[in-house]
Design an enzyme around this catalytic site. Structure first.
Site, PDB file in Angstrom:
ATOM      1  N   CYS A   5       0.840  -1.198   0.000  1.00 38.32           N
ATOM      2  CA  CYS A   5       0.000   0.000   0.000  1.00 38.32           C
ATOM      3  C   CYS A   5       0.879   1.253   0.000  1.00 38.32           C
ATOM      4  O   CYS A   5       0.707   2.142   0.840  1.00 38.32           O
ATOM      5  CB  CYS A   5      -0.895  -0.062   1.238  1.00 38.32           C
ATOM      6  SG  CYS A   5      -2.392   0.882   1.109  1.00 38.32           S
ATOM      7  N   CYS A  53      -7.291   5.679  -9.481  1.00 31.99           N
ATOM      8  CA  CYS A  53      -6.901   6.044  -8.126  1.00 31.99           C
ATOM      9  C   CYS A  53      -6.646   7.549  -8.050  1.00 31.99           C
ATOM     10  O   CYS A  53      -6.096   8.125  -8.988  1.00 31.99           O
ATOM     11  CB  CYS A  53      -5.619   5.292  -7.763  1.00 31.99           C
ATOM     12  SG  CYS A  53      -5.392   5.162  -6.006  1.00 31.99           S
TER      13      CYS A  53
HETATM   14  C1  LIG Z   1      -4.492   4.248   4.785  1.00 35.58           C
HETATM   15  C2  LIG Z   1      -5.044   3.626   3.534  1.00 35.58           C
HETATM   16  C3  LIG Z   1      -5.373   4.437   2.457  1.00 35.58           C
HETATM   17  C4  LIG Z   1      -5.891   3.878   1.297  1.00 35.58           C
HETATM   18  N1  LIG Z   1      -6.210   4.694   0.248  1.00 35.58           N
HETATM   19  C5  LIG Z   1      -6.773   4.162  -0.859  1.00 35.58           C
HETATM   20  C6  LIG Z   1      -7.169   5.011  -1.934  1.00 35.58           C
HETATM   21  O1  LIG Z   1      -6.974   6.224  -1.916  1.00 35.58           O
HETATM   22  N2  LIG Z   1      -7.775   4.433  -3.015  1.00 35.58           N
HETATM   23  C7  LIG Z   1      -8.008   3.096  -3.065  1.00 35.58           C
HETATM   24  O2  LIG Z   1      -8.575   2.620  -4.053  1.00 35.58           O
HETATM   25  N3  LIG Z   1      -7.638   2.266  -2.064  1.00 35.58           N
HETATM   26  C8  LIG Z   1      -7.030   2.766  -0.962  1.00 35.58           C
HETATM   27  N4  LIG Z   1      -6.672   1.942   0.064  1.00 35.58           N
HETATM   28  C9  LIG Z   1      -6.919   0.500  -0.070  1.00 35.58           C
HETATM   29  C10 LIG Z   1      -8.377   0.170   0.267  1.00 35.58           C
HETATM   30  O3  LIG Z   1      -8.673   0.648   1.538  1.00 35.58           O
HETATM   31  C11 LIG Z   1      -8.545  -1.343   0.204  1.00 35.58           C
HETATM   32  O4  LIG Z   1      -8.375  -1.731  -1.138  1.00 35.58           O
HETATM   33  C12 LIG Z   1      -9.923  -1.799   0.635  1.00 35.58           C
HETATM   34  O5  LIG Z   1     -10.183  -1.415   1.962  1.00 35.58           O
HETATM   35  C13 LIG Z   1      -9.969  -3.315   0.493  1.00 35.58           C
HETATM   36  O6  LIG Z   1     -11.247  -3.769   0.778  1.00 35.58           O
HETATM   37  P1  LIG Z   1     -11.490  -5.186   1.447  1.00 35.58           P
HETATM   38  O7  LIG Z   1     -12.968  -5.312   1.585  1.00 35.58           O
HETATM   39  O8  LIG Z   1     -10.742  -6.223   0.734  1.00 35.58           O
HETATM   40  O9  LIG Z   1     -10.804  -5.094   2.886  1.00 35.58           O
HETATM   41  P2  LIG Z   1     -11.193  -4.169   4.117  1.00 35.58           P
HETATM   42  O10 LIG Z   1     -11.689  -2.860   3.672  1.00 35.58           O
HETATM   43  O11 LIG Z   1     -10.005  -4.196   5.018  1.00 35.58           O
HETATM   44  O12 LIG Z   1     -12.402  -4.937   4.820  1.00 35.58           O
HETATM   45  C14 LIG Z   1     -12.281  -6.167   5.449  1.00 35.58           C
HETATM   46  C15 LIG Z   1     -13.349  -6.268   6.507  1.00 35.58           C
HETATM   47  O13 LIG Z   1     -13.385  -7.602   7.028  1.00 35.58           O
HETATM   48  C16 LIG Z   1     -13.479  -7.543   8.422  1.00 35.58           C
HETATM   49  N5  LIG Z   1     -12.914  -8.793   8.971  1.00 35.58           N
HETATM   50  C17 LIG Z   1     -11.620  -9.171   8.927  1.00 35.58           C
HETATM   51  N6  LIG Z   1     -11.479 -10.368   9.495  1.00 35.58           N
HETATM   52  C18 LIG Z   1     -12.701 -10.750   9.911  1.00 35.58           C
HETATM   53  C19 LIG Z   1     -13.167 -11.902  10.587  1.00 35.58           C
HETATM   54  N7  LIG Z   1     -12.343 -12.880  10.938  1.00 35.58           N
HETATM   55  N8  LIG Z   1     -14.481 -11.988  10.885  1.00 35.58           N
HETATM   56  C20 LIG Z   1     -15.326 -10.985  10.517  1.00 35.58           C
HETATM   57  N9  LIG Z   1     -14.935  -9.870   9.883  1.00 35.58           N
HETATM   58  C21 LIG Z   1     -13.627  -9.754   9.579  1.00 35.58           C
HETATM   59  C22 LIG Z   1     -12.647  -6.319   8.782  1.00 35.58           C
HETATM   60  O14 LIG Z   1     -12.934  -5.849  10.066  1.00 35.58           O
HETATM   61  C23 LIG Z   1     -13.078  -5.342   7.697  1.00 35.58           C
HETATM   62  O15 LIG Z   1     -14.254  -4.676   8.060  1.00 35.58           O
HETATM   63  C24 LIG Z   1      -6.102   2.469   1.225  1.00 35.58           C
HETATM   64  C25 LIG Z   1      -5.757   1.649   2.312  1.00 35.58           C
HETATM   65  C26 LIG Z   1      -5.224   2.218   3.449  1.00 35.58           C
HETATM   66  C27 LIG Z   1      -4.864   1.312   4.617  1.00 35.58           C
END
Ligand SMILES: Cc1cc2nc3c(=O)[nH]c(=O)nc-3n(C[C@H](O)[C@H](O)[C@H](O)COP(=O)(O)OP(=O)(O)OC[C@H]3O[C@@H](n4cnc5c(N)ncnc54)[C@H](O)[C@@H]3O)c2cc1C
Length: 401
Positions: free
Chosen positions: A159, A347
């Site tokens: 990231c 992005c």
């Molecule tokens: C600081 C930061 C800035 C970012 N900026 C950008 C940006 O500008 N543009 C962009 O496109 N992307 C950005 N990203 C990346 C983006 O946030 C991720 O791509 C996105 O959050 C991924 O989505 P996800 O659903 O895979 O994971 P997440 O958003 O992490 O969601 C996973 C969910 O699963 C839940 N979970 C995990 N384990 C369990 C379990 N065992 N039981 C039940 N629930 C669980 C977690 O609590 C969470 O709510 C950024 C990331 C960070 C950290």
């Protein structure tokens, strides 16, 4: 009646669940989201929390009403183990059977590098609400007693874009607070060159970033192989020691514990191996989307750089998963393929009161089109995007881009 469980309720999980239900409208199937958070969190805006430009409430939405309005059940619990052979999930609130399972659990943070991270080490991190909030006091103290600051990413971090955003916002806020001239600011990155971003670079990104770094007087170290952090020094493999009074270093990500605890479900890093349809390579009734997916790094660099699994591909994968599970439930085995590398790149990178927009027809090379464009109207693009995404999420319009 089929039961579809979705673990995780943020970008990938919420989109998958709503899309499955939307595509199975008027059919009597159960879709249940299991999430250990009761809110959706717009993670990209965490970079503004340390500088008090957002509160956590501003970027959060309660999940239950969004889901229940669209006929999806919600279970506030942590999934602890997936019993893939038995099609069951163990949670902190009981064991549940499924016909289909979606793993959308995002990342856990890998703080195994000595001294890395805010809890057991000495560096700050902007990846979680609590850690982003904790930077507020640290930043205030730093402004009172400025010194050297080192911002960057550890080897293997995927990231890097968010670390760049933090760097430019940090620099901008030092200027706003009148202490920029008292801070020697260094950026360290495992990338082989500025603007590689874990996607092999984008035409024009490196020269643009060089200009930013030079005009803002930020020193940078590419191929930085961070091996250890002590109380007041970051140490690189080549012997370079960087003293610091403040440091934010993006850690590498791992898959979540629930995947690492479930034999056969994930690889050694806890990521789920899937086909281009997001269907598990061994268990055809398991799918994965978002950061939970295993995306092999398609290039070799002197220091390890991870692939950024950003919000747009997480959302797109969630849609594909929704479509494919709906097809399987209706006995259609012809699944839609959407290779991660070929998803368009989109992005917006905040660069501290200015921003750049990164667009490409494919996330990974080869690409026919790729551009990095400075936004002439300050950093309004990312703010508008945040508002749009929260509006779309609140109304459960999972099919919108
Ligand atoms: C600081 C930061 C800035 C970012 N900026 C950008 C940006 O500008 N543009 C962009 O496109 N992307 C950005 N990203 C990346 C983006 O946030 C991720 O791509 C996105 O959050 C991924 O989505 P996800 O659903 O895979 O994971 P997440 O958003 O992490 O969601 C996973 C969910 O699963 C839940 N979970 C995990 N384990 C369990 C379990 N065992 N039981 C039940 N629930 C669980 C977690 O609590 C969470 O709510 C950024 C990331 C960070 C950290």
């Amino acid at each position: 009646m089929a039961t579809i469980l979705v673990i995780g309720g943020n970008f990938a999980g919420l989109t998958s669940a709503l899309e499955i239900k939307r595509r199975l409208k008027n059919q009597d199937h159960r879709v249940v989201v299991i999430s250990n958070h009761e809110n959706f969190l717009f993670v990209p805006s965490l970079i503004w929390i340390p500088f008090r430009e957002r509160e956590i409430e501003d970027i959060s939405l309660p999940l239950r009403p969004i889901l229940e309005t669209h006929g999806v059940e919600f279970l506030l619990a942590t999934a602890t183990k997936i019993l893939a052979e038995e099609s069951k999930v163990e949670t902190t609130s009981g064991t549940y059977e499924y016909d289909y399972l979606v793993i959308a659990t995002g990342p856990s943070l890998d703080y195994s590098l000595p001294g890395l991270g805010p809890k057991t080490g000495y560096t700050q991190c902007v990846c979680t609400p609590n850690d982003a909030l904790a930077i507020r006091d640290r930043f205030d103290q730093f402004v009172e007693h400025p010194g050297p600051a080192v911002i960057g990413a550890a080897p293997g971090a995927g990231c890097t874009g968010a670390a760049y955003e933090f760097l430019f916002n940090f620099e901008y806020n030092l200027r706003k607070r009148g202490v920029r001239d008292r801070v020697e600011l260094t950026w360290i990155t495992p990338e082989p060159f500025l603007g590689h971003f874990g996607i092999g670079g984008i035409k024009g990104a490196a020269p643009m970033l060089h200009k930013f770094f030079d005009s803002l007087h930020i020193r940078y170290i590419e191929n930085a192989d961070l091996v250890e952090v002590t109380k007041d020094e970051l140490r690189l493999r080549d012997g370079t020691a960087l003293p610091f009074s403040f440091s934010m270093i993006m850690p590498p990500f791992l898959g979540q514990e629930v995947v690492r605890n479930s034999p056969g479900v994930g690889n050694a890093k806890g990521y789920v191996p899937v086909h281009d349809t997001y269907q598990h390579k061994t268990y055809p009734n398991i799918f994965a989307a978002g950061i939970a997916v295993d995306v092999p790094v398609p290039f070799v660099t002197p220091v390890a750089v991870g692939v950024p699994k950003t919000g747009y591909p997480a959302d797109e994968a969630g849609k594909t998963v929704g479509e494919n599970i709906a097809r399987l439930v209706n006995d259609n085995v012809d699944l839609k393929s959407r290779p991660f590398a070929k998803i368009p790149g989109l992005c917006v990178m905040d660069a501290g009161h200015k921003e750049v927009i990164i667009v490409s027809n494919h996330l990974m090379k080869p690409r026919e089109f790729a551009a990095i464009i400075p936004n002439p109207i300050y950093d309004e693009g990312k703010r508008l995007f945040e508002k749009y995404f929260l509006w779309k999420t609140k109304h459960g319009y999972s099919y919108l881009p």
